[in-house]
Design a protein around this motif. Structure first.
Motif, mmCIF file in Angstrom:
data_model
loop_
_atom_site.group_PDB
_atom_site.id
_atom_site.type_symbol
_atom_site.label_atom_id
_atom_site.label_comp_id
_atom_site.label_asym_id
_atom_site.label_seq_id
_atom_site.Cartn_x
_atom_site.Cartn_y
_atom_site.Cartn_z
ATOM 1 N N CYS A 1 0.828 -1.213 0.000
ATOM 2 C CA CYS A 1 0.000 0.000 0.000
ATOM 3 C C CYS A 1 0.860 1.262 0.000
ATOM 4 O O CYS A 1 0.489 2.271 -0.616
ATOM 5 C CB CYS A 1 -0.928 0.005 1.211
ATOM 6 N N LEU A 2 1.977 1.228 0.687
ATOM 7 C CA LEU A 2 2.877 2.384 0.680
ATOM 8 C C LEU A 2 3.413 2.620 -0.727
ATOM 9 O O LEU A 2 3.463 3.764 -1.204
ATOM 10 C CB LEU A 2 4.028 2.167 1.673
ATOM 11 N N ASP B 1 13.300 7.928 -6.558
ATOM 12 C CA ASP B 1 12.251 8.717 -7.206
ATOM 13 C C ASP B 1 11.047 8.910 -6.286
ATOM 14 O O ASP B 1 10.296 9.877 -6.428
ATOM 15 C CB ASP B 1 11.797 8.041 -8.498
ATOM 16 N N TRP B 2 10.856 7.974 -5.364
ATOM 17 C CA TRP B 2 9.761 8.075 -4.408
ATOM 18 C C TRP B 2 10.178 8.824 -3.140
ATOM 19 O O TRP B 2 9.315 9.318 -2.418
ATOM 20 C CB TRP B 2 9.261 6.687 -4.027
ATOM 21 N N ALA B 3 11.462 8.867 -2.874
ATOM 22 C CA ALA B 3 11.942 9.428 -1.607
ATOM 23 C C ALA B 3 11.482 10.865 -1.413
ATOM 24 O O ALA B 3 11.159 11.284 -0.290
ATOM 25 C CB ALA B 3 13.469 9.348 -1.545
ATOM 26 N N GLU C 1 14.569 1.741 3.918
ATOM 27 C CA GLU C 1 14.841 1.042 2.665
ATOM 28 C C GLU C 1 14.091 1.673 1.497
ATOM 29 O O GLU C 1 14.625 1.776 0.390
ATOM 30 C CB GLU C 1 14.461 -0.437 2.797
ATOM 31 N N PHE C 2 12.859 2.089 1.717
ATOM 32 C CA PHE C 2 12.102 2.738 0.645
ATOM 33 C C PHE C 2 12.849 3.960 0.121
ATOM 34 O O PHE C 2 12.962 4.172 -1.081
ATOM 35 C CB PHE C 2 10.714 3.151 1.154
ATOM 36 N N PRO D 1 13.146 -5.238 -6.841
ATOM 37 C CA PRO D 1 13.601 -4.570 -5.615
ATOM 38 C C PRO D 1 12.503 -4.466 -4.552
ATOM 39 O O PRO D 1 12.785 -4.642 -3.362
ATOM 40 C CB PRO D 1 14.020 -3.182 -6.116
ATOM 41 N N LEU D 2 11.261 -4.214 -4.954
ATOM 42 C CA LEU D 2 10.183 -4.135 -3.971
ATOM 43 C C LEU D 2 9.830 -5.526 -3.449
ATOM 44 O O LEU D 2 9.597 -5.703 -2.244
ATOM 45 C CB LEU D 2 8.950 -3.467 -4.577
ATOM 46 N N VAL D 3 9.801 -6.516 -4.318
ATOM 47 C CA VAL D 3 9.541 -7.890 -3.882
ATOM 48 C C VAL D 3 10.603 -8.322 -2.868
ATOM 49 O O VAL D 3 10.286 -8.891 -1.816
ATOM 50 C CB VAL D 3 9.507 -8.851 -5.084
ATOM 51 N N ASP D 4 11.867 -8.036 -3.168
ATOM 52 C CA ASP D 4 12.949 -8.399 -2.251
ATOM 53 C C ASP D 4 12.815 -7.662 -0.919
ATOM 54 O O ASP D 4 13.067 -8.236 0.153
ATOM 55 C CB ASP D 4 14.307 -8.066 -2.875
ATOM 56 N N LEU D 5 12.424 -6.400 -0.977
ATOM 57 C CA LEU D 5 12.264 -5.615 0.241
ATOM 58 C C LEU D 5 11.170 -6.223 1.119
ATOM 59 O O LEU D 5 11.323 -6.330 2.347
ATOM 60 C CB LEU D 5 11.931 -4.175 -0.138
#
Length: 243
Positions: A29-30, A71-73, A64-65, A196-200
């Motif tokens: 969701c984030l 680009d999201w930071a 981590e995000f 990268p998101l799956v791994d996170l």
């Protein structure tokens, strides 16, 4: 999918507050909120959980995000932690006490915390009112879930209307996972942030009701046999089989 009618303003002009627990669903969701809204803040709740693992994981996930997705930071604003431990004392269940995780006579698991999501959204709306964030994002789902009545779309539609009436503010509750299976939630994570998101999610999120963040599986950490682990593992394997 949102529990409300679409806002008249464009998504990329809105600010959002994500109910962020540090679990798989709230992590997806984030990512959804960061891909959709102009400014995103997060809120977590210490409600007297039986373990603090998820609270520790959420801090690592936020870091981590920012590191993994530059680009999201720039969209990611402050994190807010709210102490509502008094609620956990009056709603004692297997998630707030030491009792075993079992199915109850009413057909619900003993992990059900009565009214938890209603309390979360009430506190989140009070915070969002002050922060001028009209969208509240939650990972509730009634497709692959444990049967909690406060995760149902009908419940959240009513909650959204109550918040609008009670604050005179046009709050919108956005529940992007509402009609997704766990396999589809893994697929959404892949679409939003790739490997990268799956791994996170695998390495840093926490879902296990028993607080096991030492036993490693292909889908992440957990005891492997509580309802939350079973749903997460089943979804991961179905998603992998579909690739």
């Amino acid at each position: 999918m949102s529990a409300s009618k679409p806002t008249k303003r464009s998504d990329n002009s809105l600010g959002a507050l994500v109910l962020f627990s540090g679990g798989q669903d709230s992590t997806v969701c984030l990512a959804h909120a960061l891909s959709r809204y102009a400014h995103v803040e997060t809120v977590g709740f210490d409600y007297g959980q039986r373990h603090s693992v998820e609270l520790e994981c959420r801090a690592r996930l936020l870091k981590e995000f920012a590191d993994v997705f530059p680009d999201w930071a720039g969209k990611l604003g402050p994190d807010h932690m709210l102490d509502i431990t008094g609620f956990g004392q009056i709603a004692e269940t297997s998630l707030t006490g030491k009792s075993e995780i079992v199915m109850l006579d009413n057909g619900l698991p003993s992990t059900f915390v009565p009214g938890r999501n209603l309390v979360f959204f009430t506190y989140a709306a009070a915070l969002a009112y002050r922060r001028d964030l009209p969208v509240l994002v939650g990972g509730m789902c009634e497709t692959d879930y444990s049967g909690y009545p406060d995760c149902r779309n009908e419940t959240l539609q009513a909650m959204e209307r109550a918040l609008q009436l009670g604050t005179e503010k046009d709050f919108q509750i956005d529940t992007p996972l509402m009609w997704l299976s766990k396999a589809e939630t893994w697929a959404l994570a892949d679409r939003l942030g790739g490997q990268p998101l799956v791994d996170l999610i695998i390495e840093h999120s926490h879902t296990c009701y028993r607080g096991d963040h030492e036993t490693r599986h292909d889908w992440g950490y957990g005891c492997g046999d509580c309802p939350a682990c079973e749903l997460r593992a089943k979804g991961y394997r179905e998603w992998q089989a579909s690739l």
